[in-house]
Design a protein around this motif. Sequence first.
Motif, PDB file in Angstrom:
ATOM      1  N   ALA A 102       0.825  -1.199   0.000  1.00 46.45           N
ATOM      2  CA  ALA A 102       0.000   0.000   0.000  1.00 46.45           C
ATOM      3  C   ALA A 102       0.860   1.249   0.000  1.00 46.45           C
ATOM      4  O   ALA A 102       0.589   2.205  -0.722  1.00 46.45           O
ATOM      5  CB  ALA A 102      -0.919   0.000   1.223  1.00 46.45           C
ATOM      6  N   GLU A 103       1.920   1.263   0.797  1.00 46.54           N
ATOM      7  CA  GLU A 103       2.776   2.433   0.859  1.00 46.54           C
ATOM      8  C   GLU A 103       3.522   2.621  -0.455  1.00 46.54           C
ATOM      9  O   GLU A 103       3.751   3.734  -0.911  1.00 46.54           O
ATOM     10  CB  GLU A 103       3.751   2.299   2.018  1.00 46.54           C
ATOM     11  N   HIS A 104       3.897   1.525  -1.088  1.00 42.95           N
ATOM     12  CA  HIS A 104       4.649   1.595  -2.339  1.00 42.95           C
ATOM     13  C   HIS A 104       3.870   2.340  -3.414  1.00 42.95           C
ATOM     14  O   HIS A 104       4.424   3.121  -4.175  1.00 42.95           O
ATOM     15  CB  HIS A 104       4.971   0.179  -2.830  1.00 42.95           C
ATOM     16  N   LYS A 105       2.571   2.113  -3.472  1.00 45.54           N
ATOM     17  CA  LYS A 105       1.789   2.740  -4.520  1.00 45.54           C
ATOM     18  C   LYS A 105       1.258   4.115  -4.128  1.00 45.54           C
ATOM     19  O   LYS A 105       0.502   4.738  -4.854  1.00 45.54           O
ATOM     20  CB  LYS A 105       0.608   1.851  -4.931  1.00 45.54           C
ATOM     21  N   GLY A 106       1.671   4.624  -2.985  1.00 52.44           N
ATOM     22  CA  GLY A 106       1.298   5.976  -2.618  1.00 52.44           C
ATOM     23  C   GLY A 106       0.020   6.081  -1.830  1.00 52.44           C
ATOM     24  O   GLY A 106      -0.500   7.154  -1.643  1.00 52.44           O
ATOM     25  N   CYS A 107      -0.518   4.973  -1.337  1.00 56.96           N
ATOM     26  CA  CYS A 107      -1.768   5.006  -0.578  1.00 56.96           C
ATOM     27  C   CYS A 107      -1.567   4.335   0.763  1.00 56.96           C
ATOM     28  O   CYS A 107      -2.166   3.308   1.057  1.00 56.96           O
ATOM     29  CB  CYS A 107      -2.886   4.326  -1.356  1.00 56.96           C
ATOM     30  N   GLY A 108      -0.681   4.901   1.567  1.00 58.89           N
ATOM     31  CA  GLY A 108      -0.471   4.379   2.909  1.00 58.89           C
ATOM     32  C   GLY A 108      -1.641   4.708   3.796  1.00 58.89           C
ATOM     33  O   GLY A 108      -2.630   5.280   3.360  1.00 58.89           O
ATOM     34  N   THR A 109      -1.570   4.389   5.055  1.00 55.47           N
ATOM     35  CA  THR A 109      -2.662   4.648   5.967  1.00 55.47           C
ATOM     36  C   THR A 109      -2.276   5.724   6.959  1.00 55.47           C
ATOM     37  O   THR A 109      -1.120   6.024   7.176  1.00 55.47           O
ATOM     38  CB  THR A 109      -3.041   3.367   6.731  1.00 55.47           C
ATOM     39  N   SER A 110      -3.284   6.317   7.531  1.00 50.75           N
ATOM     40  CA  SER A 110      -3.052   7.334   8.544  1.00 50.75           C
ATOM     41  C   SER A 110      -4.175   7.291   9.547  1.00 50.75           C
ATOM     42  O   SER A 110      -5.305   6.949   9.214  1.00 50.75           O
ATOM     43  CB  SER A 110      -2.966   8.730   7.900  1.00 50.75           C
ATOM     44  N   GLY A 111      -3.873   7.663  10.782  1.00 52.24           N
ATOM     45  CA  GLY A 111      -4.917   7.681  11.806  1.00 52.24           C
ATOM     46  C   GLY A 111      -5.107   6.327  12.436  1.00 52.24           C
ATOM     47  O   GLY A 111      -4.712   5.299  11.910  1.00 52.24           O
ATOM     48  N   GLY A 112      -5.778   6.326  13.571  1.00 48.07           N
ATOM     49  CA  GLY A 112      -5.951   5.097  14.330  1.00 48.07           C
ATOM     50  C   GLY A 112      -6.806   4.067  13.636  1.00 48.07           C
ATOM     51  O   GLY A 112      -6.683   2.893  13.870  1.00 48.07           O
ATOM     52  N   SER A 156      -5.332   7.220   3.123  1.00 52.75           N
ATOM     53  CA  SER A 156      -5.264   8.673   3.087  1.00 52.75           C
ATOM     54  C   SER A 156      -5.523   9.237   1.710  1.00 52.75           C
ATOM     55  O   SER A 156      -5.334  10.419   1.485  1.00 52.75           O
ATOM     56  CB  SER A 156      -3.886   9.128   3.579  1.00 52.75           C
ATOM     57  N   CYS A 157      -5.871   8.412   0.757  1.00 53.75           N
ATOM     58  CA  CYS A 157      -6.170   8.937  -0.570  1.00 53.75           C
ATOM     59  C   CYS A 157      -7.317   8.150  -1.174  1.00 53.75           C
ATOM     60  O   CYS A 157      -7.657   7.080  -0.747  1.00 53.75           O
ATOM     61  CB  CYS A 157      -4.946   8.866  -1.473  1.00 53.75           C
ATOM     62  N   GLY A 158      -7.939   8.725  -2.180  1.00 52.39           N
ATOM     63  CA  GLY A 158      -9.063   8.043  -2.796  1.00 52.39           C
ATOM     64  C   GLY A 158      -9.975   8.992  -3.504  1.00 52.39           C
ATOM     65  O   GLY A 158      -9.590  10.077  -3.913  1.00 52.39           O
ATOM     66  N   SER A 159     -11.237   8.606  -3.618  1.00 53.04           N
ATOM     67  CA  SER A 159     -12.188   9.305  -4.468  1.00 53.04           C
ATOM     68  C   SER A 159     -12.346  10.771  -4.113  1.00 53.04           C
ATOM     69  O   SER A 159     -12.436  11.619  -4.990  1.00 53.04           O
ATOM     70  CB  SER A 159     -13.547   8.605  -4.375  1.00 53.04           C
ATOM     71  N   GLN A 160     -12.401  11.114  -2.821  1.00 53.87           N
ATOM     72  CA  GLN A 160     -12.655  12.490  -2.435  1.00 53.87           C
ATOM     73  C   GLN A 160     -11.379  13.260  -2.121  1.00 53.87           C
ATOM     74  O   GLN A 160     -11.429  14.427  -1.775  1.00 53.87           O
ATOM     75  CB  GLN A 160     -13.577  12.519  -1.212  1.00 53.87           C
ATOM     76  N   GLY A 186      -3.704  18.423  -2.340  1.00 58.02           N
ATOM     77  CA  GLY A 186      -2.821  18.531  -1.192  1.00 58.02           C
ATOM     78  C   GLY A 186      -2.713  17.260  -0.379  1.00 58.02           C
ATOM     79  O   GLY A 186      -1.796  17.111   0.436  1.00 58.02           O
ATOM     80  N   GLU A 187      -3.638  16.295  -0.579  1.00 57.95           N
ATOM     81  CA  GLU A 187      -3.657  15.073   0.218  1.00 57.95           C
ATOM     82  C   GLU A 187      -2.951  13.910  -0.459  1.00 57.95           C
ATOM     83  O   GLU A 187      -2.807  12.849   0.137  1.00 57.95           O
ATOM     84  CB  GLU A 187      -5.115  14.674   0.507  1.00 57.95           C
ATOM     85  N   LEU A 188      -2.515  14.094  -1.701  1.00 57.36           N
ATOM     86  CA  LEU A 188      -1.953  13.002  -2.482  1.00 57.36           C
ATOM     87  C   LEU A 188      -0.524  13.286  -2.898  1.00 57.36           C
ATOM     88  O   LEU A 188      -0.171  14.435  -3.176  1.00 57.36           O
ATOM     89  CB  LEU A 188      -2.787  12.781  -3.757  1.00 57.36           C
ATOM     90  N   THR A 203       2.397  13.704  -5.527  1.00 49.89           N
ATOM     91  CA  THR A 203       2.273  14.329  -6.842  1.00 49.89           C
ATOM     92  C   THR A 203       2.030  13.311  -7.940  1.00 49.89           C
ATOM     93  O   THR A 203       1.188  13.514  -8.823  1.00 49.89           O
ATOM     94  CB  THR A 203       3.550  15.141  -7.162  1.00 49.89           C
ATOM     95  N   GLU A 204       2.740  12.175  -7.909  1.00 52.42           N
ATOM     96  CA  GLU A 204       2.589  11.203  -8.993  1.00 52.42           C
ATOM     97  C   GLU A 204       1.208  10.568  -8.998  1.00 52.42           C
ATOM     98  O   GLU A 204       0.678  10.215 -10.057  1.00 52.42           O
ATOM     99  CB  GLU A 204       3.679  10.122  -8.900  1.00 52.42           C
ATOM    100  N   ILE A 205       0.605  10.439  -7.822  1.00 59.08           N
ATOM    101  CA  ILE A 205      -0.750   9.889  -7.756  1.00 59.08           C
ATOM    102  C   ILE A 205      -1.759  10.935  -8.221  1.00 59.08           C
ATOM    103  O   ILE A 205      -2.690  10.633  -8.967  1.00 59.08           O
ATOM    104  CB  ILE A 205      -1.087   9.421  -6.322  1.00 59.08           C
ATOM    105  N   TRP A 206      -1.578  12.168  -7.779  1.00 58.24           N
ATOM    106  CA  TRP A 206      -2.485  13.240  -8.189  1.00 58.24           C
ATOM    107  C   TRP A 206      -2.521  13.378  -9.710  1.00 58.24           C
ATOM    108  O   TRP A 206      -3.586  13.560 -10.303  1.00 58.24           O
ATOM    109  CB  TRP A 206      -2.065  14.561  -7.542  1.00 58.24           C
ATOM    110  N   GLU A 207      -1.374  13.272 -10.365  1.00 59.22           N
ATOM    111  CA  GLU A 207      -1.337  13.396 -11.819  1.00 59.22           C
ATOM    112  C   GLU A 207      -2.140  12.287 -12.494  1.00 59.22           C
ATOM    113  O   GLU A 207      -2.704  12.487 -13.566  1.00 59.22           O
ATOM    114  CB  GLU A 207       0.115  13.364 -12.312  1.00 59.22           C
ATOM    115  N   LYS A 208      -2.210  11.139 -11.857  1.00 59.99           N
ATOM    116  CA  LYS A 208      -2.958  10.024 -12.438  1.00 59.99           C
ATOM    117  C   LYS A 208      -4.465  10.172 -12.256  1.00 59.99           C
ATOM    118  O   LYS A 208      -5.249   9.698 -13.077  1.00 59.99           O
ATOM    119  CB  LYS A 208      -2.507   8.693 -11.819  1.00 59.99           C
ATOM    120  N   VAL A 209      -4.892  10.812 -11.157  1.00 56.08           N
ATOM    121  CA  VAL A 209      -6.326  10.820 -10.832  1.00 56.08           C
ATOM    122  C   VAL A 209      -7.006  12.165 -11.049  1.00 56.08           C
ATOM    123  O   VAL A 209      -8.230  12.232 -11.052  1.00 56.08           O
ATOM    124  CB  VAL A 209      -6.578  10.364  -9.378  1.00 56.08           C
TER     125      VAL A 209
END
Length: 499
Positions: free
Chosen positions: A5-15, A20-24, A28-30, A32-38
């Motif tokens: 999950a961390e490798h692809k830029g979608c690690g976790t955060s919070g208890g 920490s990333c996705g549809s909404q 600023g939350e993603l 840069t390489e992930i933001w460019e894709k979505v």
Amino acid sequence: MQAIAEHKGCGTSGGSGKASCGSQAGQGELPTEIWEKVKNHPCYSEEAHHHYARMHVAVAPACNIQCNYCNRKYDCANESRPGVVSEKLTPEQAAKKVLAVASTIPQMTVLGIAGPGDPLANPKKTFMTFELVARAAPDIKLCLSTNGLMLPDHVDTIARFKIDHVTITINMVDPAIGAKIYPWIFYNHKRYTGLEAAKILNDRQLQGLEMLTERGILCKINSVMIPGINDQHLVEVNKAVKSRGAFLHNIMPLISAPEHGTVFGLNGQRGPTAQELKALQDVCKGEMNMMRHCRQCRADAVGLLGEDRSAEFTTEKVMAMDVKYDLEMRKAYQAKVEEERVAKVAAEQEELAELASEMSGIKLLVAVATKGSGLINEHFGHAKEFQVYELSTTGAKLVGHRRVDHYCRGGYGEEESLATIIHAINDCHAVFVAKIGGCPKSNLLKAGIEPVDQYAHEFIEKSAIAWFKSYLERVQSGEIQYVDRSEAAIRQSALISAA
């Protein structure tokens, strides 16, 4: 699995471990390489779907599994559901169609192949189409949707063709449940049934998902919610796909009308209510972000999510076109779209700042009639769907959509349609429209739904937050009393095209 999950830029955060990333998620939350894709992919970004279009080309007719919710029949142009197409295309026809659509609809940014069978059961046609399009229109994102059975065999090819987005339909991680959904699969030149079929399918799906995320390819998981079969089990599916690095989870309602001729449709298997669907999505959101703006598109859909312009681009029409692909024109148009997005976000933040001082635990739903661009710009009587937002002191959050028949037909209102519309949005406290007539306004008020037309052609979130602030003021003053709204229905019958 967390490393994936961390490798692809979608690690976790919070208890909670929530992704920490996705549809909404915003820029600023993603990473840069992930933001460019979505950022301009209408399926992978909820905010982008207001502004950008997609198209599917039907080059993959064969399928290697049978689902009890699927009946792939052709020439059903009045229906909007997966597996339905009006025309099958060759790769060459598909490539020209993509250029024609992209030249006519410059905000079309994504080409998807989703059937009408399975793209990876038709690998030669699928990858030839991608190759032709990538050569002629390198700015268009390539997207693939698969049942996952043959996915592990084609991951290297997917990566080589720079297909950055792959959707896998995963409805179970327990073969005993899978056996109730899939009568058979065809794998390695042999037909399998029952538990054996479901186990092979699930093993291949999860293996393919891991292989894709290891390569940094964004994966969206589609799951069909089937009450009494896999509805509670989808929580386990959600955990399993998150642990393997999935970017987004899209839980969709079962479409099971008898007229579709599916096993579930004919045996009376019901689909979920709107509340059941939202409740399951809310539970799973504690683990990872959910896609809530899916329209369960046809395999030949064209246009913004929620609209279908495929009738404008039949094979006969496309083959007669003299298409000139203008990349600079497309870039200039999309730059203007980005300016609209910035203005929309700024307007929402301004309104949110005024709401920050409000102290209330009230949450409610509102329906919005829109034609796109994030605006309240559709007449009540012309709406073929309503987008549903949840309002609270934290802002406005899209939670789904409701398909409806047009109320106005030939200049007259259909009273029968009005009753079904009210039933579809009966859990909403208000409906935002660009315009509405006296009769439907009166009937909505009688049903306890407030018609709101004073924000015509303004931004949805900004307007909804402003209305919610005034609603809270009316509650606090005693002018009105907050009450929970009742159950609403998800439409099961075919969506009648406006064309």
